[in-house]
Structure formats: structure tokens, C-alpha cells
Design a protein around this motif. Sequence first.
Motif, mmCIF file in Angstrom:
data_model
loop_
_atom_site.group_PDB
_atom_site.id
_atom_site.type_symbol
_atom_site.label_atom_id
_atom_site.label_comp_id
_atom_site.label_asym_id
_atom_site.label_seq_id
_atom_site.Cartn_x
_atom_site.Cartn_y
_atom_site.Cartn_z
ATOM 1 N N ILE A 6 -8.411 5.173 59.547
ATOM 2 C CA ILE A 6 -8.470 5.889 60.831
ATOM 3 C C ILE A 6 -7.803 7.254 60.723
ATOM 4 C CG2 ILE A 6 -7.663 5.840 63.220
ATOM 5 C CD1 ILE A 6 -7.988 2.765 63.092
ATOM 6 N N ASP A 7 -6.665 7.316 60.048
ATOM 7 C CA ASP A 7 -5.956 8.588 59.868
ATOM 8 C C ASP A 7 -6.786 9.565 59.036
ATOM 9 O OD1 ASP A 7 -3.853 7.535 61.291
ATOM 10 O OD2 ASP A 7 -2.645 7.037 59.527
ATOM 11 N N ARG A 8 -7.463 9.062 58.021
ATOM 12 C CA ARG A 8 -8.291 9.932 57.179
ATOM 13 C C ARG A 8 -9.459 10.490 57.976
ATOM 14 N NH1 ARG A 8 -8.371 6.018 51.776
ATOM 15 N NH2 ARG A 8 -6.226 6.486 51.087
ATOM 16 N N TRP A 46 -13.301 6.656 49.871
ATOM 17 C CA TRP A 46 -11.968 7.044 50.312
ATOM 18 C C TRP A 46 -11.904 7.188 51.832
ATOM 19 C CZ3 TRP A 46 -9.703 11.421 52.614
ATOM 20 C CH2 TRP A 46 -8.307 11.516 52.497
ATOM 21 N N LEU A 47 -12.961 7.711 52.419
ATOM 22 C CA LEU A 47 -12.975 7.945 53.858
ATOM 23 C C LEU A 47 -13.230 6.676 54.680
ATOM 24 C CD1 LEU A 47 -14.914 11.316 54.149
ATOM 25 C CD2 LEU A 47 -12.611 10.876 55.020
ATOM 26 N N SER A 48 -13.966 5.719 54.109
ATOM 27 C CA SER A 48 -14.402 4.562 54.888
ATOM 28 C C SER A 48 -13.725 3.254 54.508
ATOM 29 C CB SER A 48 -15.918 4.387 54.752
ATOM 30 O OG SER A 48 -16.248 3.996 53.427
ATOM 31 N N GLY A 49 -13.269 3.133 53.255
ATOM 32 C CA GLY A 49 -12.730 1.869 52.779
ATOM 33 C C GLY A 49 -13.803 0.911 52.296
ATOM 34 N N THR A 60 -18.821 12.027 63.436
ATOM 35 C CA THR A 60 -18.884 12.987 64.536
ATOM 36 C C THR A 60 -17.484 13.048 65.163
ATOM 37 O OG1 THR A 60 -19.381 11.460 66.357
ATOM 38 C CG2 THR A 60 -21.238 12.150 64.969
ATOM 39 N N PRO A 61 -17.272 13.926 66.118
ATOM 40 C CA PRO A 61 -15.939 13.986 66.743
ATOM 41 C C PRO A 61 -15.514 12.677 67.399
ATOM 42 C CG PRO A 61 -17.152 15.998 67.200
ATOM 43 C CD PRO A 61 -18.121 15.066 66.539
ATOM 44 N N THR A 62 -16.473 11.825 67.761
ATOM 45 C CA THR A 62 -16.113 10.597 68.492
ATOM 46 C C THR A 62 -16.572 9.312 67.816
ATOM 47 O OG1 THR A 62 -18.151 10.768 69.802
ATOM 48 C CG2 THR A 62 -16.142 11.783 70.709
ATOM 49 N N GLU A 63 -17.428 9.419 66.827
ATOM 50 C CA GLU A 63 -17.973 8.214 66.193
ATOM 51 C C GLU A 63 -17.960 8.347 64.679
ATOM 52 O OE1 GLU A 63 -21.324 5.978 68.220
ATOM 53 O OE2 GLU A 63 -21.761 8.042 68.833
ATOM 54 N N ALA A 64 -18.017 7.178 64.016
ATOM 55 C CA ALA A 64 -18.227 7.109 62.573
ATOM 56 C C ALA A 64 -19.151 5.928 62.312
ATOM 57 C CB ALA A 64 -16.905 6.935 61.825
ATOM 58 N N ASP A 81 -14.321 -3.731 59.347
ATOM 59 C CA ASP A 81 -13.685 -4.325 60.525
ATOM 60 C C ASP A 81 -12.319 -3.685 60.791
ATOM 61 O OD1 ASP A 81 -13.379 -6.209 62.652
ATOM 62 O OD2 ASP A 81 -12.034 -7.348 61.367
ATOM 63 N N GLY A 82 -12.133 -3.184 62.007
ATOM 64 C CA GLY A 82 -10.859 -2.593 62.391
ATOM 65 C C GLY A 82 -10.692 -1.132 62.045
ATOM 66 N N THR A 83 -11.719 -0.511 61.446
ATOM 67 C CA THR A 83 -11.613 0.899 61.059
ATOM 68 C C THR A 83 -12.227 1.838 62.086
ATOM 69 O OG1 THR A 83 -13.727 0.935 59.884
ATOM 70 C CG2 THR A 83 -11.775 0.247 58.629
ATOM 71 N N SER A 84 -12.914 1.314 63.081
ATOM 72 C CA SER A 84 -13.678 2.048 64.095
ATOM 73 C C SER A 84 -15.021 2.527 63.556
ATOM 74 C CB SER A 84 -12.902 3.250 64.651
ATOM 75 O OG SER A 84 -12.905 4.351 63.753
ATOM 76 N N ILE A 85 -15.349 2.212 62.298
ATOM 77 C CA ILE A 85 -16.636 2.621 61.722
ATOM 78 C C ILE A 85 -17.684 1.562 62.046
ATOM 79 C CG2 ILE A 85 -17.881 3.197 59.611
ATOM 80 C CD1 ILE A 85 -15.198 4.027 58.394
ATOM 81 N N LYS A 86 -18.807 1.982 62.571
ATOM 82 C CA LYS A 86 -19.886 1.074 62.965
ATOM 83 C C LYS A 86 -20.841 0.873 61.794
ATOM 84 C CE LYS A 86 -23.701 0.562 66.268
ATOM 85 N NZ LYS A 86 -24.441 1.190 67.394
ATOM 86 N N LEU A 87 -21.194 -0.386 61.522
ATOM 87 C CA LEU A 87 -22.152 -0.694 60.457
ATOM 88 C C LEU A 87 -23.572 -0.511 60.970
ATOM 89 C CD1 LEU A 87 -23.045 -1.849 57.728
ATOM 90 C CD2 LEU A 87 -22.742 -4.148 58.694
ATOM 91 N N MET A 88 -24.364 0.252 60.223
ATOM 92 C CA MET A 88 -25.774 0.457 60.521
ATOM 93 C C MET A 88 -26.576 -0.229 59.411
ATOM 94 S SD MET A 88 -25.529 2.255 63.290
ATOM 95 C CE MET A 88 -27.113 3.044 63.600
#
Length: 593
Positions: A6-8, A46-49, A60-64, A81-88
Motif C-alpha cells: 500500500i505504501d509503495r 515490487w509494486l503489487s506483491g 490510478t489515483p484511486t484504484e489499482a 488480499d489486503g493490498t487494495s489491488i483488485k484481481l482482473m
Amino acid sequence: MKQLIIDRLDAFRAQMKKDGISAAIIPQTDAHLGEYIASHWQVRRWLSGFTGSAGTLVITPTEALLWTDSRYFLQAAQQLDGTSIKLMKEGLPDTPAITQWLVANMVKGQTVGIDGFLFPATDVDNLSHTLARHGLLLNTGFAPIDEIWTDRPELPADPVFIHDVKYAGRAATDKIHDVLAQTGQQGAESLLITDLAEIAWVLNIRSSDVKCTPVATAFLYLAPAGSTLFIKEEKVDDQVRGYLAENGVTTAPYNSITGFLESLPDNATVLFEPGRTSARLRDALGGRGISGSSPIAMLKAAKNQVQIKCTRHAMESDGVALVGAFMEIERRMREDIPITELDVADILTHFRSQQEGYFDASFDTIAGYEGHGAIVHYSATEDSSVRIEPHGLLLIDSGAQYLYGTTDITRTIAMGTPTEEERRDFTLVMKGHIALAQAIFPEGTRGGQLDVLARQFLWKEGLSYLHGTGHGVGQFLSVHEGPQSIRLNDVPYPLVPGMITSNEPGLYRADVHGIRCENLVLTIPAFTTEFGNFYRFETLTLFPFDRSLFDISIMTPEEINWVNGYHREVRSRLTPLLTPEQAEWLRIKTEEI
């Protein structure tokens, strides 16, 4: 780790805001557009895990959001899970393509940012045109990762070494001559090569810059008047520098490639493949670039007789190692010594490393027990690795790089008495494997035209798998090699004699078990009739399938004969190389079903 991701993302978004970027696309690749990449280029990871080898991140400014294919649906869901990144879930009907999502979620006048070194020229052109039609802009110079990844690994500095012609079969001078001759047929004088495996092949050089793939990080400009290898100078010692000079190749700093291309004479004609050359390098060529197909891909894929002989030797070495490894796995299970998925990978590495000419694994071992086997590209970690119990199925997909060849094999084994469902599932997969192994096909046939042979028995039962059935394999090079493949979508390259391809149908029941049965096969001539030349496959891999998993009640006599014949071949080839104890183990494992 979740908070770190999340910090990255927040730090990356700060750079986006600074540069006026409303959406950024981060692929899993490098400046050479490779599948297997060095640590320096693991930006998306590195950015997503997410550690899978395929997937693209959009921020984007509000989504990943992360797009990946069916091989990684389960793995990605766990790691994101828990990173705020949505799986497509790429490839599903309700999942939009990245460009569709961008167009639907951005406002006219906004800008998409990408690093032009990490996208093929054709993809950038298509993306740019699509965005422009909707009033969106594309910035191909957005590469802020060094600003936030402060401890980013340097480019690899592993030494280059010469791949002996006794393994390669042809001298680099001869290969360069043939490549330039075919380059001329496409109307160009010189050729820009960015693919690391193609560079390694044409120059007969290797390195260890990329894990499991013996290539050197470099660009190559091939020209009749003299060629240039763009590479970190410290990677090349005097011996290799002299060898390159003998083949008309000088060296230059790796990062000087764009300046070199931009300074070429205006009348220079340089062939490049737009689908496998980055947009940044295409732009550096300008009007000097001639779009075409790399002549190296087909030349490299069709192995010569020396390479084929060496690969057969590699299969024997691998078979011996696997006998030792599987005996050790059985011993630990029999003596109730705890063994985990990670232990299986270590055992395989141990026995393979004892073989002459062993260099590395050809990919990270997949050892998936029960439900983990259903995760197609599962990779055990200290957190996920489970103990293997005396029941259920264990899927082991592994391979090795030997100086003389590359191996890739998958076996599914029963850890106890198999259930009726396990035996039926396994046998349906094997029926497809056998059908493909026995295929006879006319010259010009493409892999997509054979793919149904491996799937037909599963489809009849309402079952399927979503990955490809077969990929090309290099010779002491990439375990995933083009241009040929066997898959549902058509790839416009025929299977020709000398090509080595995997045969690996599978079946995956989520949270229950995974089954995959993989051998490598060589395309060889079969016969010639008034209708032309016909080809078939020679199975190269040498290791038995688990006899206890065959349900002969749903097999034809021809299928049973194929299994027994294959096992006789395995026993005949490997027995002289084994100890008496190992030979007896193999005799039992290859008894007729």
C-alpha cells in the motif's frame, strides 16, 4: 507486507500526480520483452506483491488492478488480499481488456503513462490509436520507478561464457551469415536483436543474468560491416572479447543502444520485429527501421542434429536424477520422515546437481500437493508449503538446465491408494497426452490444429483446462521458447522437424487436486506420400508415469500399448545408467499396466 505494498502504491501515485499521469500501466517484462526477467526489472512484482510470471498492473489515483490469466487466478487472489489491488481475471467474458477499462474509466484529456522500453512497438501503436479515438493521451516516457525503489537491484553483472560448438552444433560465424542472408531477403542490411535468447543463440554465448535461463542482458546490432553487442563491459573478459572479435562483434556499453541507433546514417536499413522490439528502440531507429520478422526464431527453434543428440543425453541425465529423487521421496514417506512441498523441490535439485553438466533449474519447481496442485503455476513458500501425507495426489513440474540441453517434465503421483475420481481424472488427461504423442500430421500443420487431440476426452466429460497444451523448449536456453506452440488460439508458425515442444494436458479441481502429464516431444519426419511430407513426434522425456493411476477400463488397447511401450523405452535407456537398487525400482515402476 500488505501495508508495504500500500505504501509503495501511494509513493507511485505521488509520482503520477507530479507528472500529470491519470493512469499507469506496469507490465511484467524487461527492456527485452522477456518472460523470465532479472531482479532489476521486477517492477510489477515490487509494486503489487504478486509473484506470478504473467500479469499487468494498472494504477490510478484511486484504484489499482491486476490482470492475469487462469494459471494464476488462485495465487493472485491470495497474494493480493489486503493490498487494495483488485484481481482482473483475464480471458473471462466479463473481464474487460485493459484498454477497454481505461476508456470506460478515464475522462477526455487525461493521460496514460507507460515506460516505452517495456512495451512492444505494435502494442504502443494500438494503445495510442485507441486512446486517441476517445480523447485520451499516451505518455511513453513515464518511468518513475527509480525515484521510489531506492534499493532497486542493479543490472546483472554475471560473466559471459562461450557455449561450446560441441553442444551448439554450429559456429557463430555460420549462424551470423545465415541470419544476415535472411535479413537481406526482407530488404534490410542489418538487424536489431533485443531478445536475450536470440542473442545467446546466434553468438553461442551464455550467462546467468536471468534465474533459470542462461542468457546475458544485452542488445545486438548485427551488420555485414561489423556487429555490436551492447552489454555491461565488466561482464566480458578478454577471452570472450577475443572470441567475439573473431566473429566480427565489438562491445559497447549497455545503455548506449538508443544513442547508437539514433546516430546511424540516414540511409541505413535496419530490420526489427515490431511485436518483439520496444517502442523506445523503434522510435530511436526512426525512418531507418524496416518492420519484419526476426529470422532467428525459426532457425533457433529447429534444432540441428548435434543439438538433438545433446538433448537426448540431457533427457537421460534427467531421468537418472529423477529416479534418485523419487526414490528418496518414497523412502521418506515410507519411513514417516516429514516431507513438505519445499523439501520435494530441494530433493530434485540435489539429485540433478549431481549430474555432469548441470547448470541450474530451468524454472522454479512446482510441487503442489492436493489443492495446491490445482494452482497451475503454484510456487511453494515457507508460509504456504504443506506436509505431504500418505494420501491424495502430488503434482511435480520441474526441469533442469544442463550445458547440453534443457528439460521440463511434469508427473502426477498418488501418495497413497488413489480414489476412483483420481484415477479417472488422471486417465482422461493421459488419453489426451497419448493422442497428441501419436499424432501424424502433414507439413505446414500448426500447433493450434493439433490442440484438440489433447482435450477431446476431457471435453466429452464436460471437463477442460485453460492453459496451453504445448510450448517450445530451447537447447540450454529458455524453457519457454517460440515461435511454435500447441494451444487453443492459433499461432501462425508450423511445426517443423527439429522443434522441441511440450505435451502437457491437465485437469484442475479447485481445492481438491491438480493433474498434469508432461513430456517433451521432437518433431521428426514420418513419411512422404503423393499428398506431401508427413511428420510425427518422438517422445524425448525418460521417466515413468504412475502406474497406479491408470484406469484401464476406459483405455483402448492402443493406449495401453503406448504406455507399456513408452515404459519399455524408459527402462531400456535408463537401466544401464543406474545402480542395481535404482534399476530394480525402475523395473517395478515400468511393469506393464
